[in-house]
Design a protein around this motif. Structure first.
Motif, PDB file in Angstrom:
ATOM      1  N   PHE A 166     -11.239  -0.944  -5.621  1.00  0.00           N
ATOM      2  CA  PHE A 166     -11.287  -1.772  -4.419  1.00  0.00           C
ATOM      3  C   PHE A 166     -12.403  -1.266  -3.516  1.00  0.00           C
ATOM      4  O   PHE A 166     -12.447  -0.089  -3.162  1.00  0.00           O
ATOM      5  CB  PHE A 166      -9.951  -1.715  -3.676  1.00  0.00           C
ATOM      6  CG  PHE A 166      -9.836  -2.679  -2.526  1.00  0.00           C
ATOM      7  CD1 PHE A 166      -9.991  -4.037  -2.719  1.00  0.00           C
ATOM      8  CD2 PHE A 166      -9.543  -2.224  -1.246  1.00  0.00           C
ATOM      9  CE1 PHE A 166      -9.858  -4.934  -1.660  1.00  0.00           C
ATOM     10  CE2 PHE A 166      -9.412  -3.099  -0.181  1.00  0.00           C
ATOM     11  CZ  PHE A 166      -9.566  -4.464  -0.393  1.00  0.00           C
ATOM     12  N   ILE A 167     -13.332  -2.152  -3.166  1.00  0.00           N
ATOM     13  CA  ILE A 167     -14.480  -1.789  -2.334  1.00  0.00           C
ATOM     14  C   ILE A 167     -14.423  -2.580  -1.027  1.00  0.00           C
ATOM     15  O   ILE A 167     -14.306  -3.808  -1.043  1.00  0.00           O
ATOM     16  CB  ILE A 167     -15.816  -2.076  -3.051  1.00  0.00           C
ATOM     17  CG1 ILE A 167     -15.870  -1.355  -4.404  1.00  0.00           C
ATOM     18  CG2 ILE A 167     -16.995  -1.644  -2.176  1.00  0.00           C
ATOM     19  CD1 ILE A 167     -17.106  -1.709  -5.223  1.00  0.00           C
ATOM     20  N   ILE A 168     -14.517  -1.877   0.082  1.00  0.00           N
ATOM     21  CA  ILE A 168     -14.551  -2.498   1.401  1.00  0.00           C
ATOM     22  C   ILE A 168     -15.954  -2.298   1.961  1.00  0.00           C
ATOM     23  O   ILE A 168     -16.454  -1.176   2.015  1.00  0.00           O
ATOM     24  CB  ILE A 168     -13.521  -1.844   2.340  1.00  0.00           C
ATOM     25  CG1 ILE A 168     -12.119  -1.881   1.713  1.00  0.00           C
ATOM     26  CG2 ILE A 168     -13.519  -2.522   3.705  1.00  0.00           C
ATOM     27  CD1 ILE A 168     -11.128  -0.959   2.400  1.00  0.00           C
ATOM     28  N   ILE A 201      -8.947   3.904  10.008  1.00  0.00           N
ATOM     29  CA  ILE A 201      -7.965   3.084   9.319  1.00  0.00           C
ATOM     30  C   ILE A 201      -6.680   3.879   9.097  1.00  0.00           C
ATOM     31  O   ILE A 201      -6.708   5.094   8.940  1.00  0.00           O
ATOM     32  CB  ILE A 201      -8.503   2.567   7.964  1.00  0.00           C
ATOM     33  CG1 ILE A 201      -8.870   3.735   7.042  1.00  0.00           C
ATOM     34  CG2 ILE A 201      -9.701   1.661   8.187  1.00  0.00           C
ATOM     35  CD1 ILE A 201      -9.264   3.289   5.653  1.00  0.00           C
ATOM     36  N   LYS A 202      -5.562   3.156   9.098  1.00  0.00           N
ATOM     37  CA  LYS A 202      -4.267   3.784   8.893  1.00  0.00           C
ATOM     38  C   LYS A 202      -3.774   3.436   7.493  1.00  0.00           C
ATOM     39  O   LYS A 202      -3.435   2.286   7.210  1.00  0.00           O
ATOM     40  CB  LYS A 202      -3.269   3.304   9.949  1.00  0.00           C
ATOM     41  CG  LYS A 202      -3.639   3.714  11.368  1.00  0.00           C
ATOM     42  CD  LYS A 202      -2.624   3.211  12.373  1.00  0.00           C
ATOM     43  CE  LYS A 202      -2.998   3.622  13.786  1.00  0.00           C
ATOM     44  NZ  LYS A 202      -2.008   3.119  14.792  1.00  0.00           N
ATOM     45  N   THR A 203      -3.773   4.412   6.608  1.00  0.00           N
ATOM     46  CA  THR A 203      -3.283   4.206   5.253  1.00  0.00           C
ATOM     47  C   THR A 203      -2.924   5.550   4.643  1.00  0.00           C
ATOM     48  O   THR A 203      -3.508   6.577   5.002  1.00  0.00           O
ATOM     49  CB  THR A 203      -4.339   3.494   4.372  1.00  0.00           C
ATOM     50  OG1 THR A 203      -3.790   3.299   3.061  1.00  0.00           O
ATOM     51  CG2 THR A 203      -5.619   4.307   4.282  1.00  0.00           C
ATOM     52  N   ASN A 204      -1.954   5.514   3.745  1.00  0.00           N
ATOM     53  CA  ASN A 204      -1.596   6.734   3.028  1.00  0.00           C
ATOM     54  C   ASN A 204      -2.299   6.812   1.677  1.00  0.00           C
ATOM     55  O   ASN A 204      -2.018   7.693   0.874  1.00  0.00           O
ATOM     56  CB  ASN A 204      -0.081   6.815   2.828  1.00  0.00           C
ATOM     57  CG  ASN A 204       0.470   5.639   2.037  1.00  0.00           C
ATOM     58  OD1 ASN A 204      -0.238   4.654   1.795  1.00  0.00           O
ATOM     59  ND2 ASN A 204       1.725   5.727   1.636  1.00  0.00           N
ATOM     60  N   LYS A 205      -3.225   5.873   1.471  1.00  0.00           N
ATOM     61  CA  LYS A 205      -3.980   5.851   0.222  1.00  0.00           C
ATOM     62  C   LYS A 205      -5.290   6.604   0.392  1.00  0.00           C
ATOM     63  O   LYS A 205      -5.847   6.669   1.491  1.00  0.00           O
ATOM     64  CB  LYS A 205      -4.238   4.408  -0.206  1.00  0.00           C
ATOM     65  CG  LYS A 205      -2.952   3.652  -0.517  1.00  0.00           C
ATOM     66  CD  LYS A 205      -3.151   2.155  -0.581  1.00  0.00           C
ATOM     67  CE  LYS A 205      -1.813   1.470  -0.764  1.00  0.00           C
ATOM     68  NZ  LYS A 205      -1.895   0.006  -0.652  1.00  0.00           N
ATOM     69  N   ARG A 206      -5.778   7.163  -0.687  1.00  0.00           N
ATOM     70  CA  ARG A 206      -7.010   7.944  -0.624  1.00  0.00           C
ATOM     71  C   ARG A 206      -8.221   7.012  -0.600  1.00  0.00           C
ATOM     72  O   ARG A 206      -8.392   6.169  -1.477  1.00  0.00           O
ATOM     73  CB  ARG A 206      -7.103   8.895  -1.814  1.00  0.00           C
ATOM     74  CG  ARG A 206      -8.263   9.887  -1.687  1.00  0.00           C
ATOM     75  CD  ARG A 206      -8.225  10.906  -2.795  1.00  0.00           C
ATOM     76  NE  ARG A 206      -8.466  10.293  -4.091  1.00  0.00           N
ATOM     77  CZ  ARG A 206      -8.470  10.961  -5.239  1.00  0.00           C
ATOM     78  NH1 ARG A 206      -8.198  12.259  -5.249  1.00  0.00           N
ATOM     79  NH2 ARG A 206      -8.700  10.339  -6.370  1.00  0.00           N
ATOM     80  N   VAL A 207      -9.048   7.174   0.420  1.00  0.00           N
ATOM     81  CA  VAL A 207     -10.234   6.341   0.590  1.00  0.00           C
ATOM     82  C   VAL A 207     -11.474   7.220   0.566  1.00  0.00           C
ATOM     83  O   VAL A 207     -11.541   8.235   1.266  1.00  0.00           O
ATOM     84  CB  VAL A 207     -10.184   5.560   1.925  1.00  0.00           C
ATOM     85  CG1 VAL A 207     -11.443   4.715   2.093  1.00  0.00           C
ATOM     86  CG2 VAL A 207      -8.925   4.690   1.991  1.00  0.00           C
ATOM     87  N   THR A 208     -12.451   6.837  -0.254  1.00  0.00           N
ATOM     88  CA  THR A 208     -13.741   7.524  -0.273  1.00  0.00           C
ATOM     89  C   THR A 208     -14.695   6.775   0.643  1.00  0.00           C
ATOM     90  O   THR A 208     -14.972   5.590   0.428  1.00  0.00           O
ATOM     91  CB  THR A 208     -14.324   7.572  -1.700  1.00  0.00           C
ATOM     92  OG1 THR A 208     -13.424   8.292  -2.554  1.00  0.00           O
ATOM     93  CG2 THR A 208     -15.685   8.257  -1.706  1.00  0.00           C
TER      94      THR A 208
END
Length: 234
Positions: A166-168, A201-208
């Motif tokens: 997933f790319i933002i 951003i608020k997330t418990n997922k790992r974001v690079t």
């Protein structure tokens, strides 16, 4: 083939010269944006609304896709790419991307004010109240205005839930319901966020995070993805 899902925002098209609402400080010709981009604005002064979108449309006809758009199109040779965009321009399509879902409508389209299923492609930039649908009703911009529902959000959520990557790109993730799509990303999916200014951003997922503008960040990510992928271009 792995599914690569992209969520793009205003920063994606900024390098092509598309001005954002933030660029305009929420104003256009001394008018608050709500006076030209809301259902209330349309009922109050449809001529002004048409003027606003005519100028945006004219600018779009003069712009071209940038390198970032082109890279996303090239990635289709390696991944099953689906793009969900908050942008109303057609720069993704013009660069060659084949699966593009527009959350907030499309600037080069107009629709009937009495039958929302009647949507028309525009090959010119100017639209007025004299332009009518086949039922005799004036056409309005095919845009999701502030305060309106986002019909494509359910389809977008389903696409995101199937993502392997997933790319933002170029979005602050402050606009809902688009920002809520992050919640539908599978927990083990790799998430990359490209933006020169790191959004909070608020997330418990790992974001690079890749702190670059869209084209530069995608150039870097393109090489990373190809090294990690076992898929070769046909």
């Amino acid at each position: 083939m792995k599914k690569l899902v992209v969520l793009s925002g205003a920063g994606m098209s900024a390098e092509s010269g598309i001005r954002t609402f933030r660029d305009m400080d929420g104003l256009w010709n001394q008018y608050d944006i709500m006076e030209v981009a809301s259902p209330e604005a349309w009922h109050k002064n449809p001529e002004l609304v048409h003027q606003f979108y005519n100028e945006r449309r004219k600018q779009l006809f003069e712009c071209s896709p940038n390198r970032g758009h082109q890279i996303l199109a090239e990635l289709e040779g390696y991944f099953d790419v689906e793009i969900i965009t908050q942008n109303v321009d057609d720069l993704h399509e013009r660069s060659g991307s084949t699966k593009v879902l527009h959350l907030h409508g499309e600037l080069k389209k107009a629709r009937s004010t009495v039958d929302s299923s009647l949507v028309y492609n525009l090959d010119h930039w100017e639209l007025s109240l004299e332009d009518k649908c086949e039922k005799g009703s004036p056409l309005r911009p095919h845009i999701v205005w502030f305060g309106e529902a986002v019909p494509a959000i359910q389809k977008a959520s389903k696409i995101v839930s199937q993502a392997d990557i997933f790319i933002i790109i170029g979005t602050s993730l402050n606009v809902y319901p688009a920002a809520g799509l992050l919640d539908f990303v599978p927990f083990n999916t790799k998430i990359y966020l490209i933006d020169p200014n790191q959004p909070s951003i608020k997330t418990n997922k790992r974001v690079t995070f890749i702190l670059e503008k869209a084209s530069t960040g995608l150039e870097n990510l393109f090489n990373i993805l190809l090294k990690e992928s076992s898929y070769k271009q046909e």
